[in-house]
Enzyme design. Structure first.
Site, PDB file in Angstrom:
ATOM      1  N   HIS A  79       0.820  -1.225   0.000  1.00  0.00           N
ATOM      2  CA  HIS A  79       0.000   0.000   0.000  1.00  0.00           C
ATOM      3  C   HIS A  79       0.850   1.271   0.000  1.00  0.00           C
ATOM      4  O   HIS A  79       0.325   2.363  -0.243  1.00  0.00           O
ATOM      5  CB  HIS A  79      -0.925   0.043   1.227  1.00  0.00           C
ATOM      6  N   ALA A  80       2.124   1.158   0.309  1.00  0.00           N
ATOM      7  CA  ALA A  80       2.971   2.359   0.417  1.00  0.00           C
ATOM      8  C   ALA A  80       3.163   2.989  -0.960  1.00  0.00           C
ATOM      9  O   ALA A  80       3.695   2.380  -1.885  1.00  0.00           O
ATOM     10  CB  ALA A  80       4.317   2.000   1.043  1.00  0.00           C
TER      11      ALA A  80
END
Ligand code: Q9C
Ligand code: ZN
Length: 328
Positions: A137-138
């Site tokens: 998700h980063a």
């Protein structure tokens, strides 16, 4: 077959301020239970330990902004009071932070880099990075969704920089869309990103249209991001295997990757409360087996999500058995 692991990644744990955070699903025990299952099965006897190390600044900056780098580095110097004060901000990003977060995030990222380089250089045929915190998700400029640095994205860029390998497949079977990974390569045809995830008209985390079928890359990268968005919870092995046979494998064969990195979240596993799906260890084994037919068998497995300790350890063990050739 190699593996990466370190207890030091367990030092990132949620305990400050919010009592509810005690039971945070992204818990240190996740990697411990995976490690223990593989050890109990005796598989480490046929696996080589790959020394873990912190990711370096210049590596992280291949994907992330200097601003995000500085933010994550700053955690290690925060006081308990500052951490506590910033809690609602980090809650809004689905994150918790503490002094050891920086070290754990750097090791997790560096672990996937080393696991990928060893395979890319041909030193090992395959590898399994038992790491946390997760990464997919980063985004280039934002940490979110339990993730700080995008481990697989950074690893893919380092491989491209240090080895002759160009075409890399990132197959993401975590139950959530890997928004950060797709963003990192959205306009880049050298990295094919394929994700199977719950979508539900953009209402499932990380939400919004980026994980839709129509979101398939841009510019030169058009067609090199492939989303397979599930319309509901409750998906089973047959759904995943069908998608692999009809969509994933034909596209992958045409792309002809030189390296496969699996963003292996086990939160679509049966028993996982966040994912609410029913993929079995045999299902994960089957997908691993199919992907092992690509890139001359150069496969890296990097742990992402997965929050039921029993489900994640059984699933990861099944994958490890395929990697080591113990199972078909
Ligand atoms: N209402 C991974 O599996 N859920 N991350 C937030 C907000 C966040 C999952 C719900 C789930 C993040 C790596
Ligand atoms: Zn997930």
């Amino acid at each position: 077959v190699g593996y990466v692991f370190s207890h030091e990644m367990m030092l990132h744990r949620s305990f400050h301020g919010n009592p509810e955070a005690y039971g945070h699903p992204e818990a240190p025990e996740r990697i411990q239970s995976v490690y223990a299952a593989i050890q109990r099965a005796g598989l480490f006897e046929s696996m080589k330990y790959i020394p873990i190390r912190a990711a370096k600044e210049h590596e992280v900056l291949l994907v992330h902004s200097a601003g995000l780098w500085a933010k994550v580095r700053a955690f290690e110097n925060m006081t308990r009071q500052e951490i506590s004060d910033s809690e609602s901000y980090y809650d809004s990003l689905s994150l918790y932070v503490m002094e050891q977060t920086t070290r754990a995030a750097l090791l997790s990222c560096g672990g996937v880099i080393e696991a990928s380089l060893a395979v890319a250089r041909g030193e090992l045929k395959k590898s399994f990075a038992i790491v946390r915190p997760p990464g997919h998700h980063a985004e280039p400029d934002e940490h979110m969704g339990f993730c700080f640095f995008n481990n697989v994205a950074v690893a893919a860029r380092v491989v491209q920089q240090l080895t002759p390998i160009r075409r890399i497949l990132i197959l993401d079977w975590d139950v959530h869309h890997g928004n950060g990974t797709q963003r990192a390569f959205n306009d880049d045809p050298s990295v094919l990103y394929i994700s199977l995830h719950r979508y539900e008209k953009g209402t499932f985390y990380p939400c919004g249209p980026f994980g839709s079928m129509e979101s398939c890359g841009e510019g030169d990268g058009l067609g090199y991001s492939v989303n397979i968005p599930w319309p509901r919870k409750g998906m089973v092995d047959a759904d995943y295997i069908h998608a692999f046979q009809q969509i994933v494998m034909p596209i992958c064969v045409e792309f002809a990757p030189e390296l496969v990195i699996i963003s292996a979240g086990f939160d679509a596993a049966d028993g996982d409360d966040l994912g609410e799906c029913h993929v079995t260890p045999a299902g994960y084994a089957h997908m691993t087996h199919m992907l092992s037919g690509l890139a001359g068998g150069k496969v890296v497995v990097a742990l992402e999500g997965g929050y039921n300790l029993d489900s994640i350890s059984k699933s990861a063990l099944a994958v490890a058995r395929v990697l080591t050739g113990e199972a078909p």
